[in-house]
Scaffold this motif. Structure first.
Motif, short mmCIF file in Angstrom:
data_model
loop_
_atom_site.label_atom_id
_atom_site.label_comp_id
_atom_site.label_asym_id
_atom_site.label_seq_id
_atom_site.Cartn_x
_atom_site.Cartn_y
_atom_site.Cartn_z
N LEU A 43 19.18 -1.68 -0.64
CA LEU A 43 18.12 -1.61 -1.81
C LEU A 43 18.29 -3.30 -2.44
CD1 LEU A 43 15.98 -0.57 -3.93
CD2 LEU A 43 18.02 0.08 -5.31
N ILE A 44 19.31 -3.71 -2.52
CA ILE A 44 19.63 -4.94 -2.90
C ILE A 44 18.98 -6.12 -1.80
CG2 ILE A 44 21.31 -6.94 -3.28
CD1 ILE A 44 23.39 -4.69 -4.33
N ALA A 45 19.23 -5.69 -0.61
CA ALA A 45 18.65 -6.56 0.47
C ALA A 45 16.90 -6.85 0.28
CB ALA A 45 19.11 -6.58 1.87
N ALA A 46 16.49 -5.40 0.03
CA ALA A 46 15.05 -5.37 0.06
C ALA A 46 14.65 -6.27 -1.26
CB ALA A 46 14.56 -4.04 -0.13
N ASN A 47 15.33 -6.00 -2.51
CA ASN A 47 14.85 -6.60 -3.74
C ASN A 47 15.16 -8.20 -3.60
OD1 ASN A 47 14.27 -4.08 -4.89
ND2 ASN A 47 16.46 -3.90 -5.90
N LEU A 48 16.06 -8.54 -2.73
CA LEU A 48 16.30 -10.15 -2.50
C LEU A 48 15.11 -10.73 -1.66
CD1 LEU A 48 20.11 -10.54 -1.94
CD2 LEU A 48 18.80 -11.12 -4.02
N ALA A 49 14.60 -9.79 -0.68
CA ALA A 49 13.57 -10.33 0.10
C ALA A 49 12.10 -10.34 -0.71
CB ALA A 49 13.50 -9.26 1.25
N LYS A 50 12.17 -9.41 -1.72
CA LYS A 50 10.78 -9.59 -2.24
C LYS A 50 11.05 -10.43 -4.07
CE LYS A 50 9.94 -4.63 -1.78
NZ LYS A 50 9.77 -3.20 -2.56
N MET A 51 12.23 -10.96 -3.78
CA MET A 51 12.33 -12.00 -5.01
C MET A 51 11.33 -13.32 -4.83
SD MET A 51 14.25 -12.23 -7.64
CE MET A 51 15.45 -11.32 -7.40
N PRO A 52 11.18 -13.68 -3.96
CA PRO A 52 10.29 -15.11 -4.04
C PRO A 52 8.90 -14.51 -4.68
CG PRO A 52 11.53 -15.18 -2.18
CD PRO A 52 11.92 -13.68 -2.60
N LYS A 53 8.39 -13.51 -3.81
CA LYS A 53 7.03 -13.08 -4.24
C LYS A 53 6.99 -12.54 -5.84
CE LYS A 53 3.37 -9.66 -2.82
NZ LYS A 53 3.16 -8.49 -1.89
N MET A 54 8.00 -11.70 -6.28
CA MET A 54 8.01 -11.35 -7.60
C MET A 54 8.21 -12.47 -8.52
SD MET A 54 10.93 -8.32 -7.02
CE MET A 54 10.87 -7.80 -8.81
N VAL A 55 9.00 -13.62 -8.28
CA VAL A 55 8.90 -14.86 -9.18
C VAL A 55 7.57 -15.48 -9.32
CG1 VAL A 55 10.07 -17.11 -9.28
CG2 VAL A 55 11.46 -15.03 -8.73
N GLU A 56 6.95 -15.61 -7.91
CA GLU A 56 5.63 -16.14 -8.08
C GLU A 56 4.76 -15.37 -8.85
OE1 GLU A 56 2.90 -19.05 -7.04
OE2 GLU A 56 5.01 -18.88 -6.58
N GLU A 57 4.82 -14.13 -8.69
CA GLU A 57 3.64 -13.22 -9.62
C GLU A 57 4.03 -13.33 -11.04
OE1 GLU A 57 4.18 -9.19 -8.01
OE2 GLU A 57 3.23 -9.49 -6.30
N TRP A 58 5.52 -13.59 -11.28
CA TRP A 58 5.76 -13.68 -12.79
C TRP A 58 5.37 -14.96 -13.44
CZ3 TRP A 58 9.01 -17.12 -14.83
CH2 TRP A 58 9.55 -17.19 -16.31
N ARG A 59 5.19 -16.21 -12.45
CA ARG A 59 4.89 -17.23 -12.84
C ARG A 59 3.31 -17.26 -13.17
NH1 ARG A 59 8.49 -21.52 -8.95
NH2 ARG A 59 10.78 -21.13 -10.26
N ARG A 60 2.77 -16.50 -12.23
CA ARG A 60 1.16 -16.56 -12.41
C ARG A 60 0.68 -15.84 -13.41
NH1 ARG A 60 0.33 -13.82 -8.10
NH2 ARG A 60 -0.54 -11.96 -9.05
N SER A 61 1.38 -14.68 -13.78
CA SER A 61 1.23 -13.98 -15.00
C SER A 61 1.35 -14.52 -16.02
CB SER A 61 2.14 -12.61 -14.85
OG SER A 61 3.50 -12.78 -14.96
#
Length: 226
Positions: free
Chosen positions: A119-137
């Protein structure tokens, strides 16, 4: 120190009555064979710990067959024996059972650790996309806030032109004007979107008309599989 104590004891002996003060006579014990004390179980005055199989087992363990207790009555019934075995299985498991439980616990802990790492590895893989979505929001929220602020300023300027310099945003006239302007803006946005859709359709139609007729796919016939 010894003399006062002797005088005290002498006075106490002088005051002692010649008969028992309480008049209490203890009940004589019931002695069986070989001077074994066996209380009457039917007597209500007999204490609970002087009755039942536990006390009989105590007598038999101390005096043996001389106690007159039948050892067959001391053996537990099949139901009691089953209860004892179940209790022993629950509280005193065998070594194999304890090892199996320990192994199952270790496997479960290892599975939980593996799942957590995955789960940690999957969340780390999604981290850049999540950060980008947060910045866009955040950027969209700020842009929306600026647009709303500019819209309010525009409406306020329009209200000042219509009602004067001093205008209260809480007045019913101002609120009614805000509603009317909102309706007008929604109508304008709706008309703009409709115009954009019509322009896109016209562009697609122009592209299709420019394609030669031979290059266009033939429409499917009832006998031809689609």
């Amino acid at each position: 120190m010894a003399l006062p104590m002797q005088r005290c004891w002498a006075r106490l002996r002088a005051l002692t009555l010649p008969w028992p003060a309480a008049g209490y006579h203890a009940r004589p014990r019931i002695w069986g064979l070989d001077n074994i004390y066996k209380p009457d179980p039917n007597d209500p005055a007999t204490k609970c710990w002087h009755k039942g199989p536990p006390y009989e087992a105590k007598l038999y363990g101390r005096f043996g067959s001389a106690s007159g207790v039948n050892p067959e009555n001391l053996w537990p019934s099949p139901q009691q024996l089953q209860d004892i075995e179940e209790e022993e299985k629950e509280w005193c498991p065998s070594l194999r059972e304890m090892l199996d439980r320990l192994e199952a616990t270790e496997k479960e802990e290892l599975r939980k650790q593996t799942e957590r790492k995955r789960l940690i590895a999957a969340n780390l893989a999604k981290m850049p996309k999540m950060v980008e979505e947060w910045r866009r929001s955040k950027k969209e929220a700020k842009q929306k806030e600026r647009d709303e602020k500019a819209r309010k300023e525009r409406l306020l300027a329009f209200a000042r032109e219509k009602f004067g310099v001093h205008v209260d945003s809480r007045s019913p006239k101002f609120q009614e004007l805000m509603k009317e302007l909102d309706k007008e803006e929604k109508k304008k946005m709706k008309a703009l979107k409709k115009k954009q859709r019509e322009e896109e359709r016209a562009a697609v139609a122009a592209v299709l008309s420019a394609i030669p007729a031979a290059a266009k796919p033939a429409p499917p016939t009832p006998d031809t599989p689609v």
